[in-house]
Design an enzyme around this catalytic site. Structure first.
Site, PDB file in Angstrom:
ATOM      1  N   HIS A   1       0.813  -1.003   0.013  1.00 11.84           N
ATOM      2  CA  HIS A   1      -0.105   0.121  -0.079  1.00 11.84           C
ATOM      3  C   HIS A   1       0.970   1.268   0.102  1.00 11.84           C
ATOM      4  O   HIS A   1       2.002   1.236   0.620  1.00 11.84           O
ATOM      5  CB  HIS A   1      -0.849  -0.058   1.367  1.00 11.84           C
ATOM      6  CG  HIS A   1      -1.946   0.947   1.065  1.00 11.84           C
ATOM      7  ND1 HIS A   1      -2.073   2.313   1.462  1.00 11.84           N
ATOM      8  CD2 HIS A   1      -3.401   1.125   0.681  1.00 11.84           C
ATOM      9  CE1 HIS A   1      -3.021   2.833   1.421  1.00 11.84           C
ATOM     10  NE2 HIS A   1      -4.106   2.022   0.806  1.00 11.84           N
TER      11      HIS A   1
ATOM     12  N   GLU B   1      -7.790  -4.551  -0.177  1.00 14.54           N
ATOM     13  CA  GLU B   1      -8.443  -5.228  -1.129  1.00 14.54           C
ATOM     14  C   GLU B   1      -8.324  -6.789  -1.217  1.00 14.54           C
ATOM     15  O   GLU B   1      -9.161  -7.502  -1.650  1.00 14.54           O
ATOM     16  CB  GLU B   1      -7.711  -4.814  -2.697  1.00 14.54           C
ATOM     17  CG  GLU B   1      -7.738  -3.242  -2.739  1.00 14.54           C
ATOM     18  CD  GLU B   1      -8.739  -2.961  -4.109  1.00 14.54           C
ATOM     19  OE1 GLU B   1      -8.506  -3.806  -4.891  1.00 14.54           O
ATOM     20  OE2 GLU B   1      -9.170  -1.968  -4.040  1.00 14.54           O
TER      21      GLU B   1
HETATM   22  N1  ACO Z   1       4.069  -7.781  -4.489  1.00 17.77           N
HETATM   23  C1  ACO Z   1       5.533  -7.905  -5.072  1.00 17.77           C
HETATM   24  N2  ACO Z   1       6.235  -6.706  -4.753  1.00 17.77           N
HETATM   25  C2  ACO Z   1       5.541  -5.513  -4.471  1.00 17.77           C
HETATM   26  C3  ACO Z   1       4.091  -5.408  -4.217  1.00 17.77           C
HETATM   27  C4  ACO Z   1       3.381  -6.536  -4.327  1.00 17.77           C
HETATM   28  N3  ACO Z   1       2.023  -6.652  -4.079  1.00 17.77           N
HETATM   29  N4  ACO Z   1       3.772  -4.148  -3.856  1.00 17.77           N
HETATM   30  C5  ACO Z   1       4.979  -3.537  -3.959  1.00 17.77           C
HETATM   31  N5  ACO Z   1       5.977  -4.563  -4.121  1.00 17.77           N
HETATM   32  C6  ACO Z   1       7.330  -3.988  -4.420  1.00 17.77           C
HETATM   33  C7  ACO Z   1       7.567  -3.311  -5.707  1.00 17.77           C
HETATM   34  O1  ACO Z   1       8.069  -4.259  -6.773  1.00 17.77           O
HETATM   35  C8  ACO Z   1       8.611  -2.405  -5.245  1.00 17.77           C
HETATM   36  O2  ACO Z   1       9.930  -3.077  -5.303  1.00 17.77           O
HETATM   37  P1  ACO Z   1      11.256  -2.656  -6.088  1.00 17.77           P
HETATM   38  O3  ACO Z   1      11.420  -1.027  -5.518  1.00 17.77           O
HETATM   39  O4  ACO Z   1      12.399  -3.364  -5.257  1.00 17.77           O
HETATM   40  O5  ACO Z   1      11.138  -2.894  -7.351  1.00 17.77           O
HETATM   41  C9  ACO Z   1       8.399  -2.131  -4.093  1.00 17.77           C
HETATM   42  O6  ACO Z   1       7.751  -2.993  -3.493  1.00 17.77           O
HETATM   43  C10 ACO Z   1       7.667  -0.637  -3.976  1.00 17.77           C
HETATM   44  O7  ACO Z   1       6.537  -0.797  -5.009  1.00 17.77           O
HETATM   45  P2  ACO Z   1       5.693   0.410  -5.464  1.00 17.77           P
HETATM   46  O8  ACO Z   1       4.779  -0.209  -6.352  1.00 17.77           O
HETATM   47  O9  ACO Z   1       6.764   1.574  -5.905  1.00 17.77           O
HETATM   48  O10 ACO Z   1       5.043   0.740  -4.383  1.00 17.77           O
HETATM   49  P3  ACO Z   1       3.833   2.087  -4.410  1.00 17.77           P
HETATM   50  O11 ACO Z   1       3.569   2.650  -3.020  1.00 17.77           O
HETATM   51  O12 ACO Z   1       3.954   2.859  -5.477  1.00 17.77           O
HETATM   52  O13 ACO Z   1       2.568   0.949  -4.675  1.00 17.77           O
HETATM   53  C11 ACO Z   1       0.811  -0.229  -4.635  1.00 17.77           C
HETATM   54  C12 ACO Z   1       1.759   0.621  -3.888  1.00 17.77           C
HETATM   55  C13 ACO Z   1       0.270   0.143  -5.967  1.00 17.77           C
HETATM   56  C14 ACO Z   1      -0.532  -0.977  -3.806  1.00 17.77           C
HETATM   57  C15 ACO Z   1       1.632  -1.839  -4.832  1.00 17.77           C
HETATM   58  O14 ACO Z   1       1.982  -2.286  -3.309  1.00 17.77           O
HETATM   59  C16 ACO Z   1       0.685  -2.883  -5.676  1.00 17.77           C
HETATM   60  O15 ACO Z   1       0.981  -2.556  -6.887  1.00 17.77           O
HETATM   61  N6  ACO Z   1       0.308  -3.796  -4.989  1.00 17.77           N
HETATM   62  C17 ACO Z   1      -0.420  -4.760  -5.739  1.00 17.77           C
HETATM   63  C18 ACO Z   1      -1.759  -4.413  -6.186  1.00 17.77           C
HETATM   64  C19 ACO Z   1      -2.779  -4.180  -5.083  1.00 17.77           C
HETATM   65  O16 ACO Z   1      -3.029  -4.853  -4.018  1.00 17.77           O
HETATM   66  N7  ACO Z   1      -3.478  -2.869  -5.076  1.00 17.77           N
HETATM   67  C20 ACO Z   1      -4.586  -2.293  -4.509  1.00 17.77           C
HETATM   68  C21 ACO Z   1      -4.107  -1.374  -3.459  1.00 17.77           C
HETATM   69  S1  ACO Z   1      -5.295  -1.262  -1.736  1.00 17.77           S
HETATM   70  C22 ACO Z   1      -6.283   0.172  -2.492  1.00 17.77           C
HETATM   71  O17 ACO Z   1      -5.913   0.728  -3.521  1.00 17.77           O
HETATM   72  C23 ACO Z   1      -7.581   0.355  -1.976  1.00 17.77           C
END
Ligand code: ACO
Length: 361
Positions: free
Chosen positions: A252, A306
């Site tokens: 998140h 979610e």
């Molecule tokens: N699985 C694996 N790795 C992850 C995940 C995940 N679910 N989430 C983040 N990471 C990793 C990324 O690969 C990244 O790693 P790196 O920098 O080594 O390449 C690091 O953690 C940071 O990730 P970002 O995507 O930059 O984090 P951000 O804060 O921008 O995104 C988000 C948050 C979009 C929720 C992300 O965690 C994600 O895509 N999760 C999966 C989709 C999801 O569950 N979305 C619903 C969110 S809840 C809501 O919106 C109400």
């Protein structure tokens, strides 16, 4: 300095909710959201969010009655829905219907009755459209049922089992408000121009419609499905992580610890559901968190709202295309609370931009 995405910018002083990503706190008006979700009805929670106090018995009675009376679609509203293109998605349908609310009904500043009118009608719009798209007869709202119970009744044509209503009520309460997220901010920007509540909520729905905000937890369903078919939780999760895929339902932007909504939904639902599917959801969560710590040790990745929303919405058999509209029906309460607050102490929201174009010769 440009703050892309307005990250870190404080744009309002609000008493409605605290979203503390470091500590994993979610507080509505001084109370833990989790406590409210465990102990209160959606009607009580919405009243509390709007007013800052719980209703006395007669106030709750009045609020509940007016909210249930606001469920009825007029003939003209039904005609609008019937005339919309068959391929128009549900979020656009809700947005259109609220937009069609005339400015003669809504004026600045927003009134209490206007909030009730919008909050009450959204589930009926969804149910009417859903049933007509599926060649099913419309089920008129039942004013004797709770807001959430009636929503399920109008969708399915029969009274939902109590534990389904309780689980969905917890979901409604835990997703009704979440600080200055994109849609709530949109509502406040519109309200800050002294526009009306229907316009503010219509705009908020436009923001919620985008996949980066209201995106449905269908990815979680797909993940759980894949694991179920394979039978080996760790193997599937490792394969995804090795392929640099994200695990849906984890991580998140704000919460760098457990998402309190996921914790609450998990606790609340485990009291209602004691089946294989939920046992599997819990097992997948534990394995995923362990593997995420191994693959992304500094990222603090946990299940988000979610993840358990998907589990609950699937348990109550809600069609996946209704996930985001259902989230919208819940979040409507938060948008309305913010518009009331913006109206109380208003200043037009008008940030600046840096000009990086060319100058005339
Ligand atoms: N699985 C694996 N790795 C992850 C995940 C995940 N679910 N989430 C983040 N990471 C990793 C990324 O690969 C990244 O790693 P790196 O920098 O080594 O390449 C690091 O953690 C940071 O990730 P970002 O995507 O930059 O984090 P951000 O804060 O921008 O995104 C988000 C948050 C979009 C929720 C992300 O965690 C994600 O895509 N999760 C999966 C989709 C999801 O569950 N979305 C619903 C969110 S809840 C809501 O919106 C109400």
């Amino acid at each position: 300095m440009i703050h892309a995405g307005l990250e870190g910018i404080v744009a309002a002083d609000s008493k409605i909710s605290l979203v503390d990503g470091k500590n994993g706190f979610l507080v509505y008006r001084g109370e833990w959201a989790k406590k409210i979700a465990k102990e209160r009805s959606f009607e009580e929670a919405a009243y509390f969010l709007w007013n800052g106090t719980y209703p006395k018995a007669e106030e709750l009675e009045r609020f509940t009655t007016s909210l249930s009376e606001a469920r009825t679609l007029t003939k003209a509203q039904k005609e609008i829905i019937d005339r919309l293109p068959a391929n128009m998605d549900m979020m656009a349908v809700i947005r259109t219907l609220l937009s069609a609310k005339g400015s003669e009904e809504f004026s600045f500043p927003a009134k209490h009755d206007e909030g009730i009118c919008l909050l009450g009608i959204v589930p009926t719009i969804i149910a009417y459209r859903y049933r007509s798209q599926n060649d099913l007869p419309f089920i008129e709202p039942d004013t004797s049922l709770s807001h959430v119970g009636n929503y399920l009744y109008m969708l399915n044509g029969e009274r939902a089992e109590n534990h389904h209503v309780q689980a969905l009520t917890a979901y409604f309460i835990l997703t009704m408000e979440h600080g200055l997220n994109a849609s709530t901010f949109t509502a406040r920007v519109i309200a800050s121009t002294e526009s009306d509540l229907a316009s503010a909520v219509t705009g908020a729905i436009g923001a919620m419609k985008g996949p980066l905000h209201g995106g449905a937890p269908t990815g979680v369903i797909d993940l759980l499905q894949e694991i179920k078919q394979d039978g080996d939780v760790e193997k599937v999760l490792r394969r995804k992580l090795d392929n640099k895929e994200k695990l849906m339902g984890f991580g998140h932007r704000v919460y760098k610890t457990k998402d309190p909504r996921a914790v609450a939904l998990s606790e609340i639902t485990s009291t209602f559901y004691d089946d294989e599917e939920f046992a599997m959801a819990h097992e997948v969560e534990q394995t995923a968190v362990r593997l995420l710590q191994e693959y992304k040790p500094d990222r603090n990745l946990y299940a988000n709202v979610e993840y358990y929303a998907a589990a609950i919405l699937r348990a109550i058999d809600l069609p996946t295309e209704l996930f985001t509209p259902t989230f919208t029906a819940a979040r409507c309460a938060g948008w309305i609370a913010h518009v009331y607050e913006q109206n109380e102490n208003n200043r037009i929201i008008r940030p600046s931009s840096v000009y990086s174009g060319s100058m005339p010769e």
